[in-house]
Each structure stands twice: as C-alpha cells, then as structure tokens.
Design a protein around this motif. Structure first.
Motif, PDB file in Angstrom:
ATOM      1  N   ASP A   2       0.817  -1.209   0.000  1.00  0.00           N
ATOM      2  CA  ASP A   2       0.000   0.000   0.000  1.00  0.00           C
ATOM      3  C   ASP A   2       0.853   1.262   0.000  1.00  0.00           C
ATOM      4  OD1 ASP A   2      -2.679   1.154   0.145  1.00  0.00           O
ATOM      5  OD2 ASP A   2      -2.133   1.802   2.166  1.00  0.00           O
ATOM      6  N   ARG A   3       2.160   1.124  -0.213  1.00  0.00           N
ATOM      7  CA  ARG A   3       3.060   2.273  -0.153  1.00  0.00           C
ATOM      8  C   ARG A   3       3.175   2.930  -1.529  1.00  0.00           C
ATOM      9  NH1 ARG A   3       5.617   2.456   4.216  1.00  0.00           N
ATOM     10  NH2 ARG A   3       5.737   0.187   4.382  1.00  0.00           N
ATOM     11  N   SER A   4       3.003   4.237  -1.574  1.00  0.00           N
ATOM     12  CA  SER A   4       3.065   4.974  -2.832  1.00  0.00           C
ATOM     13  C   SER A   4       4.501   5.104  -3.321  1.00  0.00           C
ATOM     14  CB  SER A   4       2.462   6.369  -2.656  1.00  0.00           C
ATOM     15  OG  SER A   4       2.628   7.139  -3.836  1.00  0.00           O
ATOM     16  N   GLN A   5       4.666   4.972  -4.625  1.00  0.00           N
ATOM     17  CA  GLN A   5       5.956   5.233  -5.262  1.00  0.00           C
ATOM     18  C   GLN A   5       5.869   6.439  -6.191  1.00  0.00           C
ATOM     19  OE1 GLN A   5       8.194   1.743  -6.624  1.00  0.00           O
ATOM     20  NE2 GLN A   5       6.680   0.428  -5.635  1.00  0.00           N
ATOM     21  N   GLY A   6       4.884   7.305  -5.934  1.00  0.00           N
ATOM     22  CA  GLY A   6       4.711   8.503  -6.738  1.00  0.00           C
ATOM     23  C   GLY A   6       3.505   8.394  -7.641  1.00  0.00           C
ATOM     24  N   PRO A   7       2.874   9.511  -7.985  1.00  0.00           N
ATOM     25  CA  PRO A   7       1.625   9.478  -8.760  1.00  0.00           C
ATOM     26  C   PRO A   7       1.767   8.852 -10.139  1.00  0.00           C
ATOM     27  CG  PRO A   7       2.481  11.729  -8.540  1.00  0.00           C
ATOM     28  CD  PRO A   7       3.253  10.876  -7.588  1.00  0.00           C
ATOM     29  N   ALA A   8       2.899   9.041 -10.805  1.00  0.00           N
ATOM     30  CA  ALA A   8       3.066   8.468 -12.140  1.00  0.00           C
ATOM     31  C   ALA A   8       3.082   6.940 -12.082  1.00  0.00           C
ATOM     32  CB  ALA A   8       4.355   8.984 -12.781  1.00  0.00           C
ATOM     33  N   THR A  48     -19.635  -5.450 -16.128  1.00  0.00           N
ATOM     34  CA  THR A  48     -19.337  -4.188 -15.453  1.00  0.00           C
ATOM     35  C   THR A  48     -18.279  -4.365 -14.375  1.00  0.00           C
ATOM     36  OG1 THR A  48     -21.190  -4.469 -13.890  1.00  0.00           O
ATOM     37  CG2 THR A  48     -21.613  -3.180 -15.884  1.00  0.00           C
ATOM     38  N   LEU A  49     -17.664  -3.243 -14.035  1.00  0.00           N
ATOM     39  CA  LEU A  49     -16.575  -3.204 -13.061  1.00  0.00           C
ATOM     40  C   LEU A  49     -16.898  -2.192 -11.975  1.00  0.00           C
ATOM     41  CD1 LEU A  49     -13.559  -3.694 -12.176  1.00  0.00           C
ATOM     42  CD2 LEU A  49     -12.945  -1.907 -13.812  1.00  0.00           C
ATOM     43  N   TRP A  50     -16.752  -2.606 -10.719  1.00  0.00           N
ATOM     44  CA  TRP A  50     -16.880  -1.715  -9.574  1.00  0.00           C
ATOM     45  C   TRP A  50     -15.497  -1.550  -8.947  1.00  0.00           C
ATOM     46  CZ3 TRP A  50     -21.650   0.134  -7.544  1.00  0.00           C
ATOM     47  CH2 TRP A  50     -22.814  -0.406  -8.113  1.00  0.00           C
ATOM     48  N   VAL A  51     -15.127  -0.307  -8.631  1.00  0.00           N
ATOM     49  CA  VAL A  51     -13.851  -0.050  -7.964  1.00  0.00           C
ATOM     50  C   VAL A  51     -14.100   0.872  -6.783  1.00  0.00           C
ATOM     51  CG1 VAL A  51     -11.483   0.777  -8.174  1.00  0.00           C
ATOM     52  CG2 VAL A  51     -12.619  -0.259 -10.148  1.00  0.00           C
ATOM     53  N   SER A  52     -13.565   0.481  -5.628  1.00  0.00           N
ATOM     54  CA  SER A  52     -13.703   1.268  -4.410  1.00  0.00           C
ATOM     55  C   SER A  52     -12.378   1.936  -4.078  1.00  0.00           C
ATOM     56  CB  SER A  52     -14.121   0.350  -3.250  1.00  0.00           C
ATOM     57  OG  SER A  52     -14.144   1.065  -2.032  1.00  0.00           O
ATOM     58  N   GLY A  53     -12.456   3.165  -3.547  1.00  0.00           N
ATOM     59  CA  GLY A  53     -11.223   3.830  -3.158  1.00  0.00           C
ATOM     60  C   GLY A  53     -11.461   5.161  -2.478  1.00  0.00           C
ATOM     61  N   THR A  54     -10.438   5.656  -1.834  1.00  0.00           N
ATOM     62  CA  THR A  54     -10.473   6.987  -1.241  1.00  0.00           C
ATOM     63  C   THR A  54      -9.896   7.987  -2.252  1.00  0.00           C
ATOM     64  OG1 THR A  54      -8.277   6.708  -0.275  1.00  0.00           O
ATOM     65  CG2 THR A  54     -10.171   6.021   1.073  1.00  0.00           C
ATOM     66  N   HIS A  55      -9.803   9.249  -1.837  1.00  0.00           N
ATOM     67  CA  HIS A  55      -9.283  10.272  -2.742  1.00  0.00           C
ATOM     68  C   HIS A  55      -7.830  10.017  -3.124  1.00  0.00           C
ATOM     69  CE1 HIS A  55      -8.021  11.752   1.242  1.00  0.00           C
ATOM     70  NE2 HIS A  55      -7.047  12.383   0.610  1.00  0.00           N
ATOM     71  N   HIS A  56      -7.137   9.160  -2.410  1.00  0.00           N
ATOM     72  CA  HIS A  56      -5.740   8.865  -2.720  1.00  0.00           C
ATOM     73  C   HIS A  56      -5.591   8.158  -4.068  1.00  0.00           C
ATOM     74  CE1 HIS A  56      -6.163   9.011   1.683  1.00  0.00           C
ATOM     75  NE2 HIS A  56      -4.961   9.558   1.685  1.00  0.00           N
ATOM     76  N   VAL A  57      -6.642   7.435  -4.490  1.00  0.00           N
ATOM     77  CA  VAL A  57      -6.500   6.587  -5.673  1.00  0.00           C
ATOM     78  C   VAL A  57      -7.657   6.719  -6.661  1.00  0.00           C
ATOM     79  CG1 VAL A  57      -7.659   4.596  -4.619  1.00  0.00           C
ATOM     80  CG2 VAL A  57      -5.962   4.208  -6.391  1.00  0.00           C
ATOM     81  N   ILE A  58      -8.827   7.102  -6.207  1.00  0.00           N
ATOM     82  CA  ILE A  58     -10.023   6.965  -7.041  1.00  0.00           C
ATOM     83  C   ILE A  58     -10.012   7.888  -8.257  1.00  0.00           C
ATOM     84  CG2 ILE A  58     -11.545   8.656  -5.913  1.00  0.00           C
ATOM     85  CD1 ILE A  58     -12.415   4.988  -6.890  1.00  0.00           C
ATOM     86  N   PHE A  76       0.269   1.647 -12.606  1.00  0.00           N
ATOM     87  CA  PHE A  76      -0.230   0.401 -12.023  1.00  0.00           C
ATOM     88  C   PHE A  76      -1.741   0.290 -12.202  1.00  0.00           C
ATOM     89  CE2 PHE A  76      -2.113  -1.669  -8.231  1.00  0.00           C
ATOM     90  CZ  PHE A  76      -1.644  -2.958  -8.432  1.00  0.00           C
ATOM     91  N   ASN A  77      -2.466   1.387 -11.960  1.00  0.00           N
ATOM     92  CA  ASN A  77      -3.920   1.348 -12.128  1.00  0.00           C
ATOM     93  C   ASN A  77      -4.309   1.045 -13.570  1.00  0.00           C
ATOM     94  OD1 ASN A  77      -4.577   1.842  -9.438  1.00  0.00           O
ATOM     95  ND2 ASN A  77      -4.455   4.064  -9.693  1.00  0.00           N
ATOM     96  N   LEU A  78      -3.618   1.636 -14.516  1.00  0.00           N
ATOM     97  CA  LEU A  78      -3.887   1.327 -15.920  1.00  0.00           C
ATOM     98  C   LEU A  78      -3.645  -0.143 -16.230  1.00  0.00           C
ATOM     99  CD1 LEU A  78      -2.452   4.333 -17.973  1.00  0.00           C
ATOM    100  CD2 LEU A  78      -4.751   3.361 -18.196  1.00  0.00           C
ATOM    101  N   ALA A  79      -2.584  -0.710 -15.646  1.00  0.00           N
ATOM    102  CA  ALA A  79      -2.212  -2.099 -15.939  1.00  0.00           C
ATOM    103  C   ALA A  79      -3.292  -3.074 -15.487  1.00  0.00           C
ATOM    104  CB  ALA A  79      -0.874  -2.431 -15.283  1.00  0.00           C
TER     105      ALA A  79
END
Length: 287
Positions: free
Chosen positions: A97-103, A125-135, A108-111
């Motif tokens: 869960d550790r960030s390595q930077g927004p890029a 259909t696809l459901w994705v849950s997240g906070t403002h850090h990732v959504i 990773f999210n695209l992959a």
C-alpha cells in the motif's frame, strides 16, 4: 452442517469452465489454486492478479466474468496516523500500500484495469472502491481505456474515526465507481430490486452503511475490509444469480462471501498467504 471444501485438485465445475489448468510459479507469484469450494461455485488463487488475469485473458479472449469488484491499494501507507479504539495508530498497512509517486501509481492502475476490462464479458461491469488517494486516477484510467462510467457511489460511514490533526474535514466516505466494459456495453441494472430495497423509492448514489460488523471479522481481519452489505448491494444491482464475479485484490474475501450468499459464482486472487487463509476460512463457512 456446512459442506466441507474439497482439495484444490478435485474436479470443480467453475475451475473446469475457467480452464487454466496448472499455473507456473514465477519470482513474483506462486500462481496456484489455493482453495476450491466443494459445491463448485468458488475458487481462490494465491497469485499476482496481473499474471493470473493474463492467463485468464489468454484462455478467454472474449471475456469470462459478468462483474469484477476491485478494492485496489490506496497508496496511503506513508507514515500517517489515525484513531482506532480511542488510540493513535499508524495507518501503514504494508509495502503493498506504499506509494511510489503518482506516475507509478497511475501506471499500475492502468495495468490492472486494462486486464480487468479484457476479462469482462462484452456487457460486463466493473466496480472499484477507493479513497481520494486513488479513485481519481482510477476514473481517469477508465476513461483512457474507453470504459463507460455509469455512476460514482458515495459510501458514507456513520461512525468514522476522528480527525486527529484537526486541519481538514473528517474522512467519512469512500467512492465507488461503477463502469461498463465499453461505451457499447448493454449493462444490467436491477432497478426494481434497488427501488424495493429502498422503501419503494429510487435508490440514490449516497449509501449510508456501517463498517464491517464484529461477526464479519470472526476469522480475522483485513485493514481495508469492506462490509458484506456493501458488496451485496453492488452484486445484486448489476448481476443475475449464477453470474461469475472476480476480485483481483481479494483481501479478506468479502466479495466472495457476498457472491455465495447471493447465489453467484466467485473467483478471487490474493498474493498474501495470511489473507488467503483468512478468505478460505470465510468461504468455507459459507459453503
């Protein structure tokens, strides 16, 4: 008395349909079937979800799943603190869960989103849950991939932990994005059921649901565990009984529990051995 789960090597209806056979381990993943429900409706792989999805897409180039629910890393384990049980505790959940930077996070999210899109049936259909850090990255990636954004759902938690810093508003919500595979997808939505569940009124996109109850953590807990009721609503809104559901970030297995309770089939992918054992115990109790 609940039926016992069969060993992973036993003949299994869903495994036969998935048709992956024996998976080869890699330096980053055991890639093995870790648990199979004796009633033929659930599979749990201990695997890197990207590698497992690649095999599924290779075997089913036109899609296999009717719905995918994903609760990906939020990339917020960077030394922050929160309140739990009246005590200050770290929010660090692990290296995953550790960030390595927004890029890197967006790459990773695209992959994983691209692979999930390919693993869905044309009208899935696809459901994705997240906070403002990732959504926000997730929503942008969905648009880049040509998915059709259907709704953003706000899950409001009635009793969130207090904001210790007192420099921002208390974090009391998470966002769920519901998207169809493509702009041409004819997605399912059980409008009448959702309306009936809401006292015969149209269900709005703000859902006020409590955090997981104590009983949902009887076999152990996961730091980002979702309540079963949240998953049940997503599943019952957008799938039919017997449909196939996949969770690439299985965690504690809540998606699988909700899938079995609602008469659907389930495939989960989880790399952490401890959470594989936790999920197997929860799914075993549902069998």
């Amino acid at each position: 008395m609940p039926r016992r789960a069969q060993p992973a090597a036993t003949a299994h209806a869903l495994a036969d349909a998935l048709g992956l056979g024996t998976l080869a381990a890699t330096p980053t993943s055991p890639n093995r079937l870790a648990w199979a429900g004796g009633d033929g409706r659930a599979l749990l792989y201990r695997a890197n979800c990207l590698e497992l999805l690649d095999r599924i897409i290779e075997r089913h180039p036109h899609g296999f799943f009717d719905m995918i629910f994903a609760d990906p890393p939020y990339f917020l384990s960077n030394g922050g603190v929160t309140c739990h049980g009246g005590k200050m505790v770290k929010v660090d959940k692990g290296d995953w869960d550790r960030s390595q930077g927004p890029a890197y996070n967006h790459e990773f999210n695209l992959a994983w989103l691209q692979r999930c899109q390919a693993a869905l049936k044309p009208d899935g259909t696809l459901w994705v849950s997240g906070t403002h850090h990732v959504i926000h990255s997730v929503g942008f990636a969905m648009q880049q991939l040509g998915m059709k954004l259907l709704n953003d759902i706000i899950w409001e938690k009635p009793n969130p932990p207090p904001n210790l810093a007192c420099r921002t508003f208390t974090h009391s919500t998470e966002t769920l994005i519901w998207a169809a595979r493509t702009e041409k997808s004819r997605h399912r939505f059980h409008y009448r059921k959702m309306k009936a569940d809401n006292g015969d009124r149209q269900m709005k996109s703000v859902w006020r649901l409590p955090a997981p109850a104590k009983g949902e953590k009887a076999h152990g807990r996961h730091p980002t565990q979702k309540p079963v009721e949240l998953l049940l609503r997503c599943i019952e809104a957008s799938t039919d009984p017997g449909d196939r559901i996949f969770d690439p970030f299985n965690g504690s297995g809540t998606t699988g529990v909700a899938a079995l309770r609602s008469g659907r089939q389930y495939v989960g992918s989880e790399l952490d051995a401890a959470f594989v054992r936790l999920t197997a115990a929860r799914l075993e109790a549902e069998a």
